[in-house]
Design a protein around this motif. Structure first.
Motif, mmCIF file in Angstrom:
data_model
loop_
_atom_site.group_PDB
_atom_site.id
_atom_site.type_symbol
_atom_site.label_atom_id
_atom_site.label_comp_id
_atom_site.label_asym_id
_atom_site.label_seq_id
_atom_site.Cartn_x
_atom_site.Cartn_y
_atom_site.Cartn_z
ATOM 1 N N ALA A 1 0.809 -1.222 0.000
ATOM 2 C CA ALA A 1 0.000 0.000 0.000
ATOM 3 C C ALA A 1 0.844 1.274 0.000
ATOM 4 N N ALA A 2 1.969 1.263 0.735
ATOM 5 C CA ALA A 2 2.674 2.530 0.994
ATOM 6 C C ALA A 2 3.103 3.290 -0.267
ATOM 7 N N PRO A 3 3.728 2.615 -1.286
ATOM 8 C CA PRO A 3 4.130 3.400 -2.468
ATOM 9 C C PRO A 3 2.924 4.002 -3.187
ATOM 10 N N ILE A 4 1.814 3.259 -3.172
ATOM 11 C CA ILE A 4 0.616 3.760 -3.860
ATOM 12 C C ILE A 4 -0.002 4.919 -3.069
ATOM 13 N N LEU A 5 0.011 4.783 -1.750
ATOM 14 C CA LEU A 5 -0.499 5.882 -0.919
ATOM 15 C C LEU A 5 0.335 7.146 -1.121
ATOM 16 N N LEU A 6 1.646 6.949 -1.251
ATOM 17 C CA LEU A 6 2.536 8.100 -1.450
ATOM 18 C C LEU A 6 2.190 8.817 -2.752
ATOM 19 N N GLU A 7 1.964 8.029 -3.791
ATOM 20 C CA GLU A 7 1.612 8.637 -5.078
ATOM 21 C C GLU A 7 0.254 9.352 -4.979
ATOM 22 N N CYS A 8 -0.706 8.683 -4.354
ATOM 23 C CA CYS A 8 -2.057 9.263 -4.263
ATOM 24 C C CYS A 8 -2.046 10.541 -3.427
ATOM 25 N N ILE A 9 -1.342 10.515 -2.305
ATOM 26 C CA ILE A 9 -1.389 11.679 -1.409
ATOM 27 C C ILE A 9 -0.666 12.866 -2.056
ATOM 28 N N SER A 10 0.321 12.566 -2.920
ATOM 29 C CA SER A 10 1.029 13.653 -3.608
ATOM 30 C C SER A 10 0.070 14.464 -4.490
ATOM 31 N N LYS A 11 -0.956 13.804 -4.997
ATOM 32 C CA LYS A 11 -1.926 14.504 -5.848
ATOM 33 C C LYS A 11 -2.817 15.434 -5.039
ATOM 34 N N LEU A 12 -2.776 15.294 -3.729
ATOM 35 C CA LEU A 12 -3.621 16.142 -2.875
ATOM 36 C C LEU A 12 -2.809 17.218 -2.170
ATOM 37 N N LYS B 1 13.872 12.293 3.205
ATOM 38 C CA LYS B 1 14.494 11.992 4.501
ATOM 39 C C LYS B 1 14.147 10.595 5.009
ATOM 40 N N ILE B 2 12.860 10.195 4.898
ATOM 41 C CA ILE B 2 12.475 8.956 5.609
ATOM 42 C C ILE B 2 11.858 7.883 4.709
ATOM 43 N N ASP B 3 11.862 8.101 3.404
ATOM 44 C CA ASP B 3 11.372 7.080 2.469
ATOM 45 C C ASP B 3 9.965 6.594 2.844
ATOM 46 N N LEU B 4 9.013 7.490 2.611
ATOM 47 C CA LEU B 4 7.636 7.240 3.054
ATOM 48 C C LEU B 4 7.021 5.974 2.448
ATOM 49 N N GLY B 5 7.457 5.630 1.223
ATOM 50 C CA GLY B 5 6.842 4.492 0.537
ATOM 51 C C GLY B 5 7.342 3.146 1.019
ATOM 52 N N GLU B 6 8.275 3.160 1.946
ATOM 53 C CA GLU B 6 8.875 1.897 2.393
ATOM 54 C C GLU B 6 8.231 1.432 3.703
ATOM 55 N N LEU B 7 7.063 0.832 3.581
ATOM 56 C CA LEU B 7 6.361 0.280 4.750
ATOM 57 C C LEU B 7 5.697 -1.020 4.319
ATOM 58 N N PRO B 8 5.607 -2.003 5.204
ATOM 59 C CA PRO B 8 4.947 -3.259 4.805
ATOM 60 C C PRO B 8 3.423 -3.141 4.857
ATOM 61 N N GLY B 9 2.736 -4.107 4.281
ATOM 62 C CA GLY B 9 1.277 -4.163 4.393
ATOM 63 C C GLY B 9 0.581 -3.689 3.138
ATOM 64 N N SER B 10 -0.617 -4.238 2.897
ATOM 65 C CA SER B 10 -1.352 -3.861 1.691
ATOM 66 C C SER B 10 -2.583 -3.005 2.007
ATOM 67 N N THR B 11 -2.685 -2.596 3.260
ATOM 68 C CA THR B 11 -3.770 -1.692 3.647
ATOM 69 C C THR B 11 -3.150 -0.504 4.379
ATOM 70 N N GLY B 12 -3.653 0.695 4.097
ATOM 71 C CA GLY B 12 -3.065 1.838 4.794
ATOM 72 C C GLY B 12 -3.808 3.130 4.547
ATOM 73 N N ILE B 13 -3.348 4.161 5.250
ATOM 74 C CA ILE B 13 -3.955 5.489 5.147
ATOM 75 C C ILE B 13 -2.833 6.530 5.052
ATOM 76 N N ALA B 14 -3.148 7.686 4.482
ATOM 77 C CA ALA B 14 -2.123 8.736 4.361
ATOM 78 C C ALA B 14 -2.786 10.100 4.476
ATOM 79 N N HIS B 15 -1.959 11.103 4.739
ATOM 80 C CA HIS B 15 -2.506 12.422 5.072
ATOM 81 C C HIS B 15 -1.538 13.516 4.665
#
Ligand code: F6R
Length: 593
Positions: A14-25, A58-72
């Motif tokens: 989930a994390a790389p996709i969340l990073l891409e999606c949240i960037s659009k916001l 700084k912290i490589d936001l897209g590098e987290l395990p799991g296929s479910t997640g949230i971003a802000h």
């Protein structure tokens, strides 16, 4: 003001996709960012203050395990921008993670009571009460959905919430009240988001979550329930914007791209003509019109007053949404209240709309499909300008104006004006073809401290809009004034350090505006005149000038003369080394009063 996204994916991280999606916001807030995911090992979290790219570097936001997640992405309301105040917020035992857009008004008392029970708070935000309340109820045996429902009974205010829990590694529970929230329905992948551009790369099928509803997303799909716990049969809407439309398409900034989209945006706006015709017929007799709006939308409304009063003879007021309550008891059933809003989510405007609905017919002129204003108002006209990402409104202003012109012309049965709108895209293209001239003019004025913008009649709102654009993206003080009013005070401020932009299209107001131009010139001002290409005076007698097709008269000038003003602010901003898409202290959609 914030943006949220969330996803429940099948067989993907989930994390790389969340990073891409949240960037659009990022246009919804950009002082901090965070991502939280969940898997069988529990909740994972990365967050920090700063723009998304800075934090990610700084912290490589897209590098987290799991296929479910949230971003802000955050635009601070409670607590300074800092890592602690960034979302997602985690419960005390670390089992719950929450993102939230909105304001919890009673968070102070809830926090006190939770602290007295021994809970510990790590941030100054209103949001942190939510994961702690959820955890408290889950500890008592409730599942995530029921714990969130119990939490919603306690919190007051506005919210779009996404919550995940260690106990349910494949589930997001979301809720909405007075802050935007949509659900994206993909092929075995499900999303939540504040706005559609976030998820368009993954799905164009969208459900609009209504106030009071909660949604449960997991591998089985999406269930939406109303406040009485009934499952709601929600319509899936197809978003026609593609993901690329929400990208920069080679322009340095969204603002420039959006200025360049104005000619094509207008063509889409003009397709609302039949709808406006029908709305006017359905509304029937009205004795007064009240426009209510904020910022740029307010300037579009002022143009509406000039047009409607002069052509249709209907008394028309324009009221700032944040000041509306003082006029509310002058409305009656024969008043039409027109709300203009790009986002359809501006808190001041929505508050006024709720009040006006009690007595009067309401019409919303809005860009964002399915936004709150479109669901509250009796009638809706869409500006159809497409997504606008730059914080400063440009193409949506012109589209709002086009809607207002169509409305006024149909109301006044002025077919000539209505037909002349078809020519506007061509006039704008002509300006865009010589934008280099504006860039050159801009170079001369990047170090001044103050600007004036003046115009008469319909050019007065244009002057106000020119000044607002300058202020917001260049941080130079700009003041818009009715040209005839300058001598009643502000003329004292004019000297050779204060450039004056004079909007002087051909028409009845031309001679008097030129007199006002002479007044400022006599006080030493550098005059930048925007006028007709047939006007020899502005070519020879002022410091700088930009000319516009001579067939553009002062009636349709607001639709065209604002374009060089947008470009002037854009180029001054860029030449001052600023980012015009993300002016400091501002956000695209202001969901707080
Ligand atoms: C200025 C600008 C703001 C908005 C205002 C209202 O460039 O964008 O002044 O016009 O915040 O927003 P909407 O139109 O979304 O209600």
């Amino acid at each position: 003001m914030c943006g949220i996204v969330g996803c429940v994916l099948t067989n993907r991280k989930a994390a790389p996709i969340l990073l891409e999606c949240i960037s659009k916001l990022e246009y919804r807030g950009y002082d901090s960012v965070g991502i939280s995911t969940v898997d069988e090992n529990g909740i994972h979290l990365k967050k920090g203050s700063g723009k998304i790219k800075e934090v990610d570097d700084k912290i490589d936001l897209g590098e987290l395990p799991g296929s479910t997640g949230i971003a802000h992405v955050r635009w601070a309301t409670h607590g300074i921008p800092s890592k602690e105040n960034s979302h997602p917020h985690i419960s005390n035992e670390g089992n719950i993670s929450v993102v939230h857009n909105g304001i919890i008004e009673n968070f102070g008392e809830i926090r006190e009571s939770l602290e007295s029970e021994g809970y510990i708070f790590h941030s100054q935000t209103d949001t942190e009460v939510i994961p702690i309340l959820i955890e408290k109820y889950m500890d008592k045996g409730f599942n995530l959905e029921d714990a969130l429902k119990k939490t919603l009974k306690i919190i007051k205010g506005s919210y779009a919430i996404g919550a995940i829990s260690k106990n349910n590694p494949n589930e997001i529970v979301a809720a909405r009240k007075d802050s935007p929230l949509i659900i994206g329905v993909g092929d075995k992948d499900y999303f939540i988001a504040s706005d559609a551009p976030a998820i368009l790369n993954y799905t164009k099928n969208v459900i609009y979550v209504d106030n009071g509803e909660i949604a449960i997303l997991n591998h089985d799909g999406v269930i939406v329930k109303d406040s009485k716990d009934n499952i709601v049969d929600k319509k899936i809407n197809l978003i026609e914007w593609d993901a690329e439309m929400a990208q920069k398409e080679g322009y340095d900034y969204f603002m420039l791209k959006e200025i360049h989209e104005q000619d094509s945006a207008i063509k889409d706006t003009l397709s609302e003509r039949d709808n406006i015709n029908e709305i006017i017929t359905e509304i029937g007799n009205i004795s007064r019109i009240c426009f209510v709006a904020c910022g740029t939308s307010y300037h579009a409304s002022l143009t509406g007053k000039y047009l409607i009063e002069s052509m249709a003879g209907i008394p028309t007021d324009v009221i700032l949404a944040s000041e509306f309550k003082y006029s509310a008891n002058t409305l009656n059933k024969d008043t039409l209240v027109i709300f203009i809003s790009q986002s359809g989510e501006t808190a001041d405007t929505l508050k006024a709309l709720k009040v006006a609905k009690k007595t009067s017919k309401t019409l919303a002129i809005v860009n964002v499909l399915g936004s709150s204003a479109t669901r509250e108002a009796d009638f809706v006209i869409y500006t159809r300008a497409g997504p606008e990402i730059g914080v400063a409104a440009t193409k949506t202003y012109i589209s709002q104006l086009i809607c207002i012109y169509m409305f006024a012309a149909i109301l006044a049965n002025n077919k000539k004006l209505l037909d002349s709108l078809d020519e506007v895209p061509e006039y704008i293209s002509e300006i865009l073809a010589k934008e280099g001239e504006i860039s050159e003019i801009a170079s001369k004025y990047i170090n001044v401290n103050d600007f004036f913008f003046i115009g008469r009649g319909l050019s007065y709102p244009t002057a106000l809009e020119g000044a607002l654009k300058l202020k917001e993206i260049t941080y130079i003080h700009g003041e818009g004034y009715a040209a005839g009013e300058l001598k009643h005070g502000p003329l004292a401020l004019i000297d050779d350090n204060v450039p004056v932009v004079v909007i002087v299209p051909p028409g009845d107001n031309y001679d008097k505006t030129i007199s006002n131009l002479e007044e400022v010139k006599a006080r030493g001002a550098n005059v930048i005149a925007i006028g007709s290409c047939a006007d020899e005076f502005i070519k020879t007698e002022v410091t700088d000038s930009f000319c516009i097709d001579e067939n553009v008269n002062e009636i349709i000038a607001p639709l065209i003369y604002v374009v060089p003003l947008q470009l002037l602010s854009y180029y001054i901003s860029v030449k001052r080394g600023l980012d015009p898409d993300k002016p400091k202290n501002l956000a695209k959609c202001v969901t707080v009063e």
